[in-house]
Each structure stands twice: as structure tokens, then as C-alpha cells.
Design an enzyme around this catalytic site. Structure first.
Site, PDB file in Angstrom:
ATOM      1  CG  LEU A  81      -1.941  -1.045   1.446  1.00 30.62           C
ATOM      2  CD1 LEU A  81      -1.307  -2.329   1.977  1.00 30.62           C
ATOM      3  CD2 LEU A  81      -2.998  -0.555   2.432  1.00 30.62           C
ATOM      4  CB  VAL A 128       3.509  -5.568   7.414  1.00 31.47           C
ATOM      5  CG1 VAL A 128       5.003  -5.418   7.694  1.00 31.47           C
ATOM      6  CG2 VAL A 128       3.109  -7.044   7.388  1.00 31.47           C
ATOM      7  N   GLY A 172       1.387   4.310   4.523  1.00 32.20           N
ATOM      8  CA  GLY A 172       2.261   3.449   3.721  1.00 32.20           C
ATOM      9  C   GLY A 172       2.596   2.154   4.436  1.00 32.20           C
ATOM     10  CB  SER A 173       1.330  -0.285   5.661  1.00 33.00           C
ATOM     11  OG  SER A 173       0.070  -0.002   5.074  1.00 33.00           O
ATOM     12  CB  CYS A 174       3.332  -4.568   3.527  1.00 35.93           C
ATOM     13  SG  CYS A 174       3.291  -6.268   2.929  1.00 35.93           S
TER      14      CYS A 174
END
EC number: 4.1.1.65
Length: 212
Positions: free
Chosen positions: A91, A149, A179-181
Site C-alpha cells: 500500500l 505490516v 504506507g504499509s503492507c
């Protein structure tokens, strides 16, 4: 019941920036304009749109907006308990950051793991970064694990359900800031319908089918 178009977790950030923008106008209009623009960006970042959720039995929907980084067969001893198919989604700060349940089921596992804050597009972030796990058992007995995450800019993971709660497919279960996963592990004999590079939409894009 419809939720606010801006996730309530973003309201404190927006309120603080609006207040600062008003105060900054007394110092210099340009500074006020910059802060007002930042407030608008934060409002946009925390947007929480409604989504049409696919209803066909056995479908798995994306838990996040973003781009598929990889699809792998892996060992998952934490919850699935053996071989599993891992779908990892990156993301960016421009994606909606509300996470949605990939399947309908009961939450039987939840764990928070502290860790690093590497860039979320790194292949190893799911093993070393700060993360939160949510394990779901479907009515058919399938075990599906989701992980939020944190990334380079994402320093706050929010996960709402508790063990014992039931989630519908596509139901919101949390968010990751800036901002991530998001990763999801499916039973090894599931059918995965996405490939690396595909764009997915949380709660709407079908990423797989569970075994019959």
C-alpha cells in the site's frame, strides 16, 4: 450502517492541522496554505469509501487496496499450521488504508509483534517489521491468516476485532497509517487469482477461492 467517509482515526490529525493552519495565517498566508493543503491530504489519506462485496461462496477478497508484490507457497506454522499460499500487497500513501476481512469467519487468533520499520516494498518486511496478525476460521473450517505490516512511514497499526468476534467477508477490521503492507495466507490447495503487479481493491477484488 454507513461509516463516516473519513475514518474516525484520522480526525485528530485533521483537527490539529486545521487548527495549525488557522494560527499560521496570522504569521504568513503561505504557511497557512501549506498546512491547509496538508490537512486536505490527511483527510484524503483517511478516506473510507463503501465497497460492493462479492457474495459467492468460497471467494477470498483482497484485505487491502494496493499492488500485489508476490504470491508464494510457504510454511506458515503460526496459525495455518503447514503449507500455505501467501499473497503480499503493498500500500502506498495514495491507497485507501482501511483493511477488510478476506473471508467470513470467527477470529480465533490475534497477535502483535514489535519489529523494524523497513520500506514496505521490501520482500522481508513481513518477517522483520512491526506487524499484527489476525487468524480467521471459516464456517467450512478453513484457516486464513491476515497480517498488517508497518512500513517506513507507517508507525501505527490499528486492529479492532478481539478473539471470539465474527467478521463478514469484506468487513473493516483495522487500518495502517501512512504506507504499509498487508499479507494474507490461504490454505495450500486454494486457487489464487492474482499475480504480482496486479492492482487490488480491499473487499472488492477477488484474489482467490478456498478449497471445496
Amino acid at each position: 450502517m454507513r461509516r463516516p467517509i473519513i475514518a474516525r482515526e484520522g480526525w485528530p490529525f485533521v483537527g490539529a492541522l486545521v487548527a495549525l493552519a488557522v494560527l499560521a495565517l496570522f504569521v504568513h498566508w503561505a504557511l497557512g496554505a501549506v498546512l491547509a493543503g496538508l490537512a486536505l491530504f490527511v483527510m484524503w489519506f483517511f478516506r473510507d469509501p463503501e465497497r460492493p462485496i462479492p457474495r459467492e461462496d468460497g471467494l477470498v477478497v483482497s484485505p487491502a487496496d494496493g499492488r500485489v508484490m508476490f504470491v508464494r507457497e510457504v510454511e506458515e506454522p503460526r496459525f495455518v499450521g503447514g503449507r500455505a499460499l501467501l499473497v503480499s500487497i503493498f500500500l502506498s500513501v495514495f491507497d485507501v488504508h482501511i483493511n477488510r476481512s478476506p473471508v467470513a469467519g470467527e477470529v480465533t487468533y490475534r497477535e502483535y509483534v514489535p519489529g523494524k520499520f523497513l520500506a514496505a516494498w521490501d520482500d522481508t518486511v513481513g518477517e522483520v517489521n512491526e506487524r499484527a496478525y489476525l487468524g480467521l476460521v471459516t464456517d467450512g473450517g478453513h484457516r486464513v491468516l491476515v497480517s498488517q505490516v508497518a512500513g517506513l512511514l507507517a508507525r501505527r497499526i490499528v486492529t479492532w476485532p478481539a478473539v471470539g468476534d465474527r467478521l463478514d467477508r469484506g468487513q473493516r477490521f483495522g487500518l495502517i497509517r501512512f504506507g504499509s503492507c498487508t499479507q494474507v495466507w490461504l490454505p495450500a490447495d486454494s486457487e489464487v487469482l492474482v499475480r504480482p503487479g496486479d492492482r487490488v481493491v480491499a473487499g472488492q477484488t477477488v484474489i482467490g477461492r478456498l478449497p471445496q
